[in-house]
Every structure is written in structure tokens, then in C-alpha cells.
Design a protein around this motif. Structure first.
Motif, mmCIF file in Angstrom:
data_model
loop_
_atom_site.group_PDB
_atom_site.id
_atom_site.type_symbol
_atom_site.label_atom_id
_atom_site.label_comp_id
_atom_site.label_asym_id
_atom_site.label_seq_id
_atom_site.Cartn_x
_atom_site.Cartn_y
_atom_site.Cartn_z
ATOM 1 N N VAL A 141 0.820 -1.210 0.000
ATOM 2 C CA VAL A 141 0.000 0.000 0.000
ATOM 3 C C VAL A 141 0.858 1.265 0.000
ATOM 4 C CG1 VAL A 141 -1.710 1.290 1.351
ATOM 5 C CG2 VAL A 141 -1.906 -1.184 1.143
ATOM 6 N N LEU A 142 2.069 1.177 0.522
ATOM 7 C CA LEU A 142 2.909 2.370 0.648
ATOM 8 C C LEU A 142 3.205 2.961 -0.728
ATOM 9 C CD1 LEU A 142 5.450 1.085 3.340
ATOM 10 C CD2 LEU A 142 3.392 2.484 3.677
ATOM 11 N N PRO A 143 3.021 4.254 -0.908
ATOM 12 C CA PRO A 143 3.214 4.868 -2.231
ATOM 13 C C PRO A 143 4.626 4.695 -2.785
ATOM 14 C CG PRO A 143 2.053 6.358 -0.741
ATOM 15 C CD PRO A 143 2.532 5.222 0.092
ATOM 16 N N GLY A 144 5.629 4.601 -1.922
ATOM 17 C CA GLY A 144 7.001 4.504 -2.404
ATOM 18 C C GLY A 144 7.437 3.106 -2.811
ATOM 19 N N THR A 145 6.583 2.105 -2.658
ATOM 20 C CA THR A 145 6.981 0.742 -3.003
ATOM 21 C C THR A 145 7.105 0.592 -4.515
ATOM 22 O OG1 THR A 145 5.764 -0.084 -1.071
ATOM 23 C CG2 THR A 145 6.431 -1.705 -2.743
ATOM 24 N N PRO A 146 8.293 0.239 -5.037
ATOM 25 C CA PRO A 146 8.459 0.116 -6.491
ATOM 26 C C PRO A 146 7.747 -1.118 -7.039
ATOM 27 C CG PRO A 146 10.439 -0.625 -5.370
ATOM 28 C CD PRO A 146 9.533 -0.076 -4.302
ATOM 29 N N VAL A 147 7.617 -1.191 -8.355
ATOM 30 C CA VAL A 147 6.935 -2.316 -8.987
ATOM 31 C C VAL A 147 7.650 -3.625 -8.674
ATOM 32 C CG1 VAL A 147 6.305 -3.355 -11.201
ATOM 33 C CG2 VAL A 147 5.949 -0.912 -10.823
#
Length: 463
Positions: A141-147
Motif C-alpha cells: 500500500v505504501l506509495p514509495g513501493t516500487p513495482v
């Protein structure tokens, strides 16, 4: 649904302790199953007590509710994650890979971590698995998590799943016993799984219409946490199956368990009977969209084709569990398994949507053989190996379904779709006829004698 090779034959055939009715001193102690099943059906194969008797067990109600919550969480998170990855990358390949990663790690997790299911108390394992899944989804859910991080977390959740499922299956024998209640409890969990796949994608689609993909994933964190709480509060804390007797590493115990399970002729045959039919029956589902395009129908018809097989499976399982006695369910295992793929042969005539849907409903109904097979499996596997055996069962089931889908897609690159589906029905049936013969040969002697006294065909009822 993996497969393995038969032990070499020649000279004097190895003595099968199950057929002989007494243990073989040369066989590993862990595989010396009791000669008489525990908690089996009553005399005369009395009619089943029904699904209501299963719900009367308080612990099962907690397991059932937790299963429903975690399953909906998995389905919704898979759908939302697929949409999220596509939004971030505009790549159909990466979006499809998100789904594929839900199956591929099953073999790794189910083989390398299977020892967890027997080495630690079941409740602790189940709660820990749910908490790991909740943590992984929370990081997604964290916005900074990359693909790449999203895909890695998806792999971790998938690797945990076979351990969770295998442990829960083994724990059901403690909660419900090893007889008819266990069989019906497993049946209910399968019915919920089929139903949740139909409802979950619908719920997920509606959810994504009102919230963002990350918002939908956030909701699944709550479902995993609620599942963990239900299992923690609603089930008893029982000791580990091995009680620390293994003494080796987790990896060593897991691999040793796999060798014992796959090296036992009877258990291996039963595992293959779980694995092979689904490996072939996924062909029409994997090729539903290409087939709809081949016969020139729209998305509504595609939806009918996708729903037909689960509907047949749910209806047949409900009828088999509620209306048939344990003995009758045992008798139909091998006939249903052998004939279950034959409806797919209708695809060879390139049927219209309505007739194709009928074929799929019938193919789905053939899966009801698993209810009786569950009882055979739990009788064949000794208690101290049960968690690892059931984890391996789950891992193989998911892995071979993925392989079956991939092979069906590959074949459709070279042959018409309707011929590929029909071919899966023919080849699968031939394989199953060979396997059914092997299952008959490994039937326990005490069961054959019982069925002969009942006047039944020993080959139809052995197991």
C-alpha cells in the motif's frame, strides 16, 4: 499437481504393506499407517450426518470464517494489485505476471517450508502466516513501493500460502477427527473457495469502481488481521505433530518429508489423483477468451464460459456431501476421476456457447470425486507426516494447474482452440485410466476385504 516416477520394478515385486494388511519392517517407520482407519463411517456406510454437523463444531466455525476472510482478501488484493501494476507501468506483460506470480512460488514454498506444518503448533503457524500476509499487503500500500517490490511481495504471499493451507488441512483432522466430519469440512472449504473466486472478482471490481487500487489493497490488510484474530481466539493451542523429534534443520525436515511422501507408492498415487485432473481441466478456462473469439461471441458469453465450471463443481460437491453416504462417496471416486474429463471432448465439435457451457458444468461436476479421495488420503498418511503431506498436496495442485494453463496456451499457438481443449480431455482421460489402475493396485487389503463382503466391486471402492 506435480508428478513423479514409479519406483523400478523387476525381479520380486516389493511387498506393499498396505495390501498385505501388516507393516513391513523394511519400510520407514514414519510411513507405517494403521491398518484400520480411525473415526471412519459407521457400520453399513450410514448416511452422512451432513454439513450441519460440521458447523456444530465451534472450532470449525472459527476456521471457516477465517478462511472466508483470508480468501476474499487474497482475491481482492490480486485483482487490485494487477490493476495497480498496470497503472504504474502501462505494461500488459507485468500486469499478467502479477497473476502468474500467485502460482509459481507454490512449489518453492510447499517443498522448502513444508516442515513448518509439522514442526510447530498449528495455531501458531496459521496465525503467523496470516500476519505475514497482512504485513506484505501493508507494504504494498505504501506509495514509495516500487513495482519490483510489489512483485516480490506477491511472491512472498504466494510462498506462504501452501504452508498455511497444508497446516489448516492437517489441523482439521484434530478439530473434526479423521472420518466423515473431516471430509465434509474439507468439502465446505472447497465450496467456499470456488464461490469466493466468483464473488471475489465481482466484489473487487465494484470496490475498484469506488476506491483506488491501493485503497482496495488496504481493505485486504484488515481481512488478514481478522482471520489471524479468529484463528488465535477460536481454535485450541495443540502441540506440534513431530514434538521436536526431528532434530534436523527446517529445510532438511521439509525435503525428507517430501521424499517420504513421494516415495510411498500408495500416497504418491493418491497425490497424482488429486493433481492430474485439475491440470487438464484448466484448459478451457485458460482458453475461454480465445474460444469466445474463435466462435464469434461477446463478453457476456465469455462470462458464462468462465462461470460454468465452478457452478458445476459447487453443485456436485454440495450434492455429494449432503446426499451420499461415506461408502457411496468412496465407490464413485475412481469412476468420476476416470470419466471427469470426457465432457471436454465435446469441444472437438466446436460447440456453440450453450453446449460448451454444459460440457464445462459436467467437467466441473466430475471434481466431486475429491470428497471420497480426501478420506483415502487422510487414512494413508500417518499423523506425524500429515502437515508436510498436505502442504505438498497444495503446492503440487497449484503448480500443475499453472503448468496446465501454460501448456494449453502454448498448444493454442499451433492448433485451433477447440482442438486443444478436446485434446486435453482425451490425453487427460488416458493418463487417468493408467493412474486409476495404479490406485486400485495399491488399495489396502482390509478395505478390499470389507467391500467384497458387502458385495461391491473391490476396484470401484478400494482406496
Amino acid at each position: 499437481m506435480p508428478r513423479d516416477t514409479e519406483p523400478p520394478t523387476g525381479g520380486h515385486p516389493p511387498r506393499d504393506p498396505e495390501r498385505a494388511g501388516s507393516p513391513d519392517p523394511s519400510e520407514p517407520a514414519a510411513l507405517r499407517a494403521p491398518a484400520v482407519p480411525v473415526h471412519g463411517p459407521g457400520p453399513g456406510g450410514a448416511p452422512s450426518r451432513g454439513y450441519r454437523a460440521v458447523f456444530a463444531v465451534v472450532e470449525f466455525r472459527a476456521v471457516f470464517a477465517a478462511h472466508l476472510l483470508s480468501l476474499l482478501g487474497v482475491v481482492v488484493s490480486e485483482l487490485a494489485l494487477t490493476v495497480l501494476v498496470y497503472d504504474l507501468t502501462d505494461s500488459p506483460l507485468l500486469s499478467a505476471l502479477t497473476f502468474a506470480l500467485g502460482m509459481l512460488p507454490y512449489l518453492v514454498g510447499g517443498t522448502l517450508f513444508a516442515g513448518i506444518a509439522d514442526r510447530y503448533p498449528a495455531r501458531r503457524v496459521l496465525v503467523t502466516c496470516d500476519l505475514i500476509c497482512a504485513a506484505c499487503v501493508a507494504v504494498m500500500v505504501l506509495p514509495g513501493t516500487p513495482v519490483a517490490g510489489l512483485l516480490l511481495l506477491r511472491c512472498l504471499v504466494a510462498a506462504v500460502s501452501p504452508v498455511f493451507t497444508g497446516t489448516r488441512m492437517a489441523a482439521l483432522t484434530d478439530i473434526l477427527g479423521e472420518g466423515d466430519l473431516f471430509v465434509l469440512g474439507r468439502s465446505l472449504l472447497r465450496i467456499v473457495s470456488q464461490s469466493a473466486l466468483l464473488a471475489g472478482f465481482g466484489v473487487g471490481g465494484l470496490l475498484l469502481a469506488v476506491v483506488s487500487p491501493r485503497g482496495a489493497i488496504t481493505i485486504t490488510v484488515v481481512t488478514f488481521l481478522c482471520s489471524a484474530a479468529l484463528l488465535r481466539i477460536g481454535t485450541r493451542d495443540r502441540p506440534a505433530r513431530t514434538m521436536g523429534k526431528g532434530g534436523g534443520t527446517l529445510l532438511g525436515e521439509s525435503l525428507a518429508g517430501a521424499r517420504l511422501v513421494l516415495g510411498h507408492r500408495r500416497i504418491r498415487a493418491l497425490l497424482l489423483l488429486f493433481w492430474l485432473p485439475p491440470a487438464f481441466v484448466v484448459a478451457p478456462e485458460a482458453l475461454a477468451a480465445p474460444y469466445a473469439d474463435e466462435i464469434g461471441v461477446g463478453s457476456a458469453a465469455l462470462g458464462l464460459l468462465m462461470c460454468a465450471m465452478p457452478v458445476g463443481s459447487i453443485a456436485a460437491e454440495l450434492y455429494t456431501g449432503a446426499a451420499l453416504s461415506p461408502r457411496t462417496r468412496s465407490r464413485v471416486v475412481l469412476p468420476l476421476a476416470a470419466a471427469g474429463l470426457l465432457p471436454l471432448v465435446l469441444y472437438g465439435f466446436r460447440p456453440p456457447v450453450a453446449l460448451a457451457a454444459v460440457a464445462l458444468v459436467l467437467a466441473g461436476a466430475g471434481s466431486a470425486y475429491v470428497i471420497g479421495l480426501d478420506q483415502w488420503f487422510v487414512e494413508a498418511v500417518p499423523d506425524e507426516l500429515r502437515g508436510r503431506a498436505m502442504t505438498l498436496l497444495t503446492a503440487g495442485l497449484m503448480t500443475l494447474q499453472g503448468v496446465g494453463m501454460a501448456l494449453a496456451g502454448l498448444a493454442a499457438e499451433f492448433f485451433p482452440v477447440h482442438q486443444v481443449v478436446a485434446g486435453a480431455g482425451v490425453v487427460g482421460t488416458l493418463c487417468l485410466l493408467v493412474l486409476v489402475a495404479e490406485v486400485r493396485r495399491t488399495a489396502p487389503a482390509h478395505r478390499i476385504r470389507t467391500e467384497v463382503r458387502d458385495g461391491a466391486d473391490q476396484h470401484m471402492t478400494s482406496g
